[in-house]
Design a protein around this motif. Structure first.
Motif, PDB file in Angstrom:
ATOM      1  N   SER A  47       0.824  -1.206   0.000  1.00 20.54           N
ATOM      2  CA  SER A  47       0.000   0.000   0.000  1.00 20.54           C
ATOM      3  C   SER A  47       0.858   1.254   0.000  1.00 20.54           C
ATOM      4  O   SER A  47       2.039   1.229   0.363  1.00 20.54           O
ATOM      5  N   ALA A  48       0.224   2.360  -0.424  1.00 20.63           N
ATOM      6  CA  ALA A  48       0.830   3.684  -0.362  1.00 20.63           C
ATOM      7  C   ALA A  48      -0.052   4.563   0.510  1.00 20.63           C
ATOM      8  O   ALA A  48      -1.286   4.477   0.443  1.00 20.63           O
ATOM      9  N   ALA A  49       0.564   5.406   1.328  1.00 21.16           N
ATOM     10  CA  ALA A  49      -0.193   6.243   2.271  1.00 21.16           C
ATOM     11  C   ALA A  49       0.170   7.712   2.089  1.00 21.16           C
ATOM     12  O   ALA A  49       1.311   8.052   1.748  1.00 21.16           O
ATOM     13  N   ARG A  50      -0.810   8.562   2.311  1.00 23.88           N
ATOM     14  CA  ARG A  50      -0.531   9.996   2.349  1.00 23.88           C
ATOM     15  C   ARG A  50       0.283  10.323   3.609  1.00 23.88           C
ATOM     16  O   ARG A  50       0.029   9.788   4.680  1.00 23.88           O
ATOM     17  N   ILE A  51       1.246  11.207   3.457  1.00 22.63           N
ATOM     18  CA  ILE A  51       2.014  11.670   4.613  1.00 22.63           C
ATOM     19  C   ILE A  51       1.131  12.623   5.425  1.00 22.63           C
ATOM     20  O   ILE A  51       0.706  13.668   4.928  1.00 22.63           O
ATOM     21  N   GLN A  52       0.825  12.249   6.650  1.00 21.32           N
ATOM     22  CA  GLN A  52      -0.028  13.074   7.503  1.00 21.32           C
ATOM     23  C   GLN A  52       0.323  12.809   8.965  1.00 21.32           C
ATOM     24  O   GLN A  52       1.064  11.862   9.287  1.00 21.32           O
ATOM     25  N   ASP A  53      -0.193  13.609   9.813  1.00 25.96           N
ATOM     26  CA  ASP A  53       0.093  13.468  11.237  1.00 25.96           C
ATOM     27  C   ASP A  53      -0.394  12.113  11.758  1.00 25.96           C
ATOM     28  O   ASP A  53      -1.424  11.608  11.341  1.00 25.96           O
ATOM     29  N   HIS A  54       0.416  11.553  12.664  1.00 24.10           N
ATOM     30  CA  HIS A  54       0.084  10.309  13.364  1.00 24.10           C
ATOM     31  C   HIS A  54       0.121   9.069  12.455  1.00 24.10           C
ATOM     32  O   HIS A  54      -0.372   8.012  12.848  1.00 24.10           O
ATOM     33  N   LEU A  55       0.701   9.192  11.274  1.00 24.41           N
ATOM     34  CA  LEU A  55       0.854   8.023  10.399  1.00 24.41           C
ATOM     35  C   LEU A  55       1.852   7.053  11.013  1.00 24.41           C
ATOM     36  O   LEU A  55       2.864   7.462  11.597  1.00 24.41           O
ATOM     37  N   ARG A  56       1.580   5.766  10.897  1.00 26.48           N
ATOM     38  CA  ARG A  56       2.483   4.749  11.428  1.00 26.48           C
ATOM     39  C   ARG A  56       2.461   3.528  10.526  1.00 26.48           C
ATOM     40  O   ARG A  56       1.507   3.298   9.776  1.00 26.48           O
ATOM     41  N   PRO A  57       3.511   2.688  10.567  1.00 25.38           N
ATOM     42  CA  PRO A  57       3.483   1.428   9.816  1.00 25.38           C
ATOM     43  C   PRO A  57       2.559   0.425  10.481  1.00 25.38           C
ATOM     44  O   PRO A  57       2.392   0.423  11.713  1.00 25.38           O
ATOM     45  N   ASN A  58       1.971  -0.409   9.670  1.00 24.50           N
ATOM     46  CA  ASN A  58       1.115  -1.487  10.182  1.00 24.50           C
ATOM     47  C   ASN A  58       1.568  -2.800   9.553  1.00 24.50           C
ATOM     48  O   ASN A  58       0.839  -3.456   8.833  1.00 24.50           O
ATOM     49  N   GLY A  59       2.827  -3.142   9.829  1.00 25.84           N
ATOM     50  CA  GLY A  59       3.442  -4.260   9.140  1.00 25.84           C
ATOM     51  C   GLY A  59       4.111  -3.774   7.866  1.00 25.84           C
ATOM     52  O   GLY A  59       4.020  -2.598   7.495  1.00 25.84           O
ATOM     53  N   ALA A  60       4.770  -4.672   7.165  1.00 25.70           N
ATOM     54  CA  ALA A  60       5.505  -4.284   5.957  1.00 25.70           C
ATOM     55  C   ALA A  60       4.598  -4.003   4.772  1.00 25.70           C
ATOM     56  O   ALA A  60       5.056  -3.468   3.760  1.00 25.70           O
ATOM     57  N   HIS A  61       3.304  -4.352   4.881  1.00 21.72           N
ATOM     58  CA  HIS A  61       2.404  -4.244   3.741  1.00 21.72           C
ATOM     59  C   HIS A  61       1.350  -3.157   3.872  1.00 21.72           C
ATOM     60  O   HIS A  61       0.652  -2.866   2.900  1.00 21.72           O
ATOM     61  N   ARG A  62       1.198  -2.565   5.051  1.00 16.80           N
ATOM     62  CA  ARG A  62       0.130  -1.595   5.256  1.00 16.80           C
ATOM     63  C   ARG A  62       0.624  -0.430   6.118  1.00 16.80           C
ATOM     64  O   ARG A  62       1.676  -0.489   6.764  1.00 16.80           O
ATOM     65  N   TRP A  63      -0.196   0.635   6.125  1.00 18.30           N
ATOM     66  CA  TRP A  63       0.025   1.798   6.971  1.00 18.30           C
ATOM     67  C   TRP A  63      -1.230   2.015   7.814  1.00 18.30           C
ATOM     68  O   TRP A  63      -2.306   1.555   7.474  1.00 18.30           O
ATOM     69  N   HIS A  64      -1.076   2.722   8.913  1.00 18.14           N
ATOM     70  CA  HIS A  64      -2.227   3.008   9.773  1.00 18.14           C
ATOM     71  C   HIS A  64      -2.033   4.380  10.397  1.00 18.14           C
ATOM     72  O   HIS A  64      -1.077   5.094  10.074  1.00 18.14           O
ATOM     73  N   ASN A  65      -2.937   4.760  11.272  1.00 18.72           N
ATOM     74  CA  ASN A  65      -2.866   6.062  11.927  1.00 18.72           C
ATOM     75  C   ASN A  65      -3.184   5.881  13.411  1.00 18.72           C
ATOM     76  O   ASN A  65      -4.126   5.176  13.765  1.00 18.72           O
ATOM     77  N   TYR A  66      -2.383   6.535  14.261  1.00 16.98           N
ATOM     78  CA  TYR A  66      -2.574   6.403  15.700  1.00 16.98           C
ATOM     79  C   TYR A  66      -3.876   7.041  16.179  1.00 16.98           C
ATOM     80  O   TYR A  66      -4.444   6.632  17.190  1.00 16.98           O
ATOM     81  N   LYS A  67      -4.376   8.024  15.461  1.00 16.28           N
ATOM     82  CA  LYS A  67      -5.527   8.799  15.936  1.00 16.28           C
ATOM     83  C   LYS A  67      -6.851   8.413  15.279  1.00 16.28           C
ATOM     84  O   LYS A  67      -7.911   8.583  15.889  1.00 16.28           O
ATOM     85  N   THR A  68      -6.800   7.940  14.057  1.00 19.61           N
ATOM     86  CA  THR A  68      -8.046   7.673  13.332  1.00 19.61           C
ATOM     87  C   THR A  68      -7.876   6.489  12.405  1.00 19.61           C
ATOM     88  O   THR A  68      -6.751   6.119  12.042  1.00 19.61           O
ATOM     89  N   TYR A  69      -9.033   5.914  12.028  1.00 21.04           N
ATOM     90  CA  TYR A  69      -8.966   4.798  11.089  1.00 21.04           C
ATOM     91  C   TYR A  69      -8.899   5.363   9.669  1.00 21.04           C
ATOM     92  O   TYR A  69      -9.760   6.147   9.275  1.00 21.04           O
ATOM     93  N   PRO A  70      -7.877   5.014   8.896  1.00 20.43           N
ATOM     94  CA  PRO A  70      -7.709   5.636   7.570  1.00 20.43           C
ATOM     95  C   PRO A  70      -8.778   5.185   6.572  1.00 20.43           C
ATOM     96  O   PRO A  70      -9.289   4.061   6.645  1.00 20.43           O
ATOM     97  N   ASN A  71      -9.098   6.079   5.653  1.00 24.41           N
ATOM     98  CA  ASN A  71      -9.991   5.763   4.543  1.00 24.41           C
ATOM     99  C   ASN A  71      -9.160   5.097   3.455  1.00 24.41           C
ATOM    100  O   ASN A  71      -8.265   5.714   2.872  1.00 24.41           O
TER     101      ASN A  71
END
Length: 524
Positions: A372-396
């Motif tokens: 996956s590719a993720a937008r650079i934004q606040d609270h972005l974090r890795p979610n394993g080698a294949h995904r990204w996530h966010n500490y504050k909200t569930y990403p769309n």
């Protein structure tokens, strides 16, 4: 004249027509010429013309007179067309000859000639003296290939260093130990499709001076070494508090790599934000982005068209399906891929599952959940080698319909031994579960650790190499297998243009120059 024309053309029984010229304005010669060209409805009609002012019979016209007149008129027309054709043909030729003479005499400076002048070579288009030095240089140059022909001449002034005003700005992060033969094509291919910045966390061969020195000279490439300072910094990471990742902690081989990848991804997010990047991807150096369905085969165009409310896009992965056991350069020798089941109709996938797996544990040899590719934004974090996530909200999240990640897994026979050499686990079914997550990786490690070279090759041919032409044709028709040539063509053209060898040569020349300058300064 209109009445005369009507009578001659429409009367089939007219025998004779007498015409008297009674006006002084008539010019008998012009009138007779027009009269001769009128088509007759009666072949026996005789026309007599009298000029009353001259008191004589001007002409007696029969059908034979008409035929000769028509023939003369057509001949005149043909002659006119011939003159026009000659004029149209010889005028451009005359101008071309004039231009050639002026250029030959240096009278005209042609902008096209100036654009392709040898004073402005494409990176890697070496002069004769430079080519001689390349032949005597290190083996890296010959390995990466120096073209003897000027391929892609219209790209001589192409700059792969993307301007910061191009949007969106894309970066890729990776953790690698690969050599230049793999990393250089990987980097420049992604530069071509729109990636601006790379964060390379290097170990092993990739961290050796001969490799890292070259990587550091490439614009947009950031090389991060696994130093003690880096490990101390990553030891403070909040990733160590993540419960979803704790089952991977303090285990060898693939589990250890997985944890390192997450730590490196976390650092890459910070560096990407500081650099003003818009999107970030995590890829291995045996994976290529395939932006299918986009304008100009562009990853930038693909991500630019993503709706503003989407935080993350998922690329389904396709897996390489090699047809030979002697492949050396997978990016330019492999064109067949197995599609992900998400891009297949259910009935096709389940109806051909057994033939597609060919006795292996799963449909794919390795992973099947894409990248996956993720937008650079606040609270972005890795979610394993294949995904990204966010500490504050569930990403769309949006899953892409056509674009994919091409995974060149086990595409070389030597991949069996290289994976074995990187891991110190015992080749037992119990111990490999402690080292590898995937069933095929476990089986491959045991085979590579316990078998002879001949047995390994036989196993590789049975499990990895596609040799049954009838089965290949069937699965191609079903859509399970597909041919993809774009990455192969792009990388081969970059190699033929001398891009890779130019980077290696430039790095060696820069190092030699620095050494020379340092030795000169030390003498003073």
């Amino acid at each position: 004249m209109k009445i005369v024309r009507y009578l001659l053309q429409n009367s089939a029984i007219l025998k004779k027509l007498t015409i008297r010229l009674v006006k002084r304005s008539w010019k008998a010669e012009c009138f007779l010429e027009d009269l001769c060209c009128i088509q007759r409805g009666s072949s026996e009609c005789e026309v007599v013309v009298l000029d009353c002012f001259k008191g004589i019979v001007s002409l007696k016209i029969t059908s034979s007179t008409y035929n000769s007149c028509s023939h003369h008129h057509m001949a005149s027309s043909d002659s006119s067309y011939s003159r026009k054709f000659l004029l149209i043909t010889f005028l451009p030729l005359s101008l071309a000859c004039l231009a050639f003479l002026l250029q030959w005499r240096s009278g005209v400076n042609d902008s096209v000639t100036q654009w392709f002048d040898d004073n402005y070579p494409f990176p890697g288009m070496a002069t004769v003296s430079e080519k001689r030095s390349l032949r005597s240089d290190s083996s890296c140059v010959s390995l990466l290939g120096q073209s003897r022909t000027q391929a892609f001449p219209y790209l001589r002034d192409l700059k792969l260093d993307h301007k910061p005003d191009l949007k969106p700005r894309i970066c890729i992060t990776t953790s690698t130990s690969a050599g230049l033969e793999q990393t250089l094509p990987w980097i420049f291919y992604h530069k071509v499709i729109g990636v601006e910045t790379f964060y390379l966390f290097v170990e092993g061969t990739a961290a050796s001076p001969n490799v890292s020195r070259v990587l550091e000279t490439i614009p947009g490439v950031n090389v991060i070494y696994r130093t003690r300072e880096l490990e101390e910094e990553q030891a403070k990471s909040r990733i160590w508090n993540e419960t979803w990742l704790e089952k991977f902690f303090y285990k060898p081989c693939n589990y250890e790599l997985f944890v390192k990848q997450n730590l490196n991804m976390e650092m890459a997010i910070t560096m990407a934000r500081d650099a003003g990047m818009d999107w970030i991807l995590h890829l291995d150096t045996d994976e290529l982005v395939h932006p299918s369905g986009t304008r100009e085969y562009s990853l930038r165009n693909l991500l630019r068209d993503v709706p503003a409310d989407v935080d993350e896009v998922i690329f389904t992965n396709y897996e390489s399906s090699v047809e030979r056991d002697d492949i050396k350069e997978p990016f330019t020798e492999v064109s067949m891929f197995k599609k992900n089941f998400k891009h297949l109709p259910r009935e096709v996938y389940y109806g051909n599952y057994k033939e597609a797996t060919r006795g292996n544990p799963n449909y794919f040899l390795t992973y099947a959940n894409g990248k996956s590719a993720a937008r650079i934004q606040d609270h972005l974090r890795p979610n394993g080698a294949h995904r990204w996530h966010n500490y504050k909200t569930y990403p769309n999240i949006k899953e892409l319909d056509e674009a994919a990640i091409l995974h060149y897994t086990y595409s070389k026979f030597s991949d069996l031994t290289s994976r074995r050499d990187r891991c110190g686990c015992k080749p037992t079914k119990k111990d490999v579960k402690r080292c590898f997550m995937l069933d095929f990786d476990r089986a491959a490690f045991i085979i590579a650790s316990t078998s002879t070279s001949e047995e390994m090759l036989q196993w590789y041919r049975e499990r990895v190499v596609w040799t049954d032409d009838n089965l290949i044709l069937k699965l191609l028709r079903k859509g399970i297998l597909t041919r993809i040539y774009a990455p192969m063509v792009i990388i081969q053209e970059l190699r033929e243009a001398g891009v890779f060898s130019s980077v290696v040569t430039s790095a060696h020349m820069s190092l030699s120059k620095n050494r020379s300058n340092s030795s000169t300064s030390s003498n003073y």
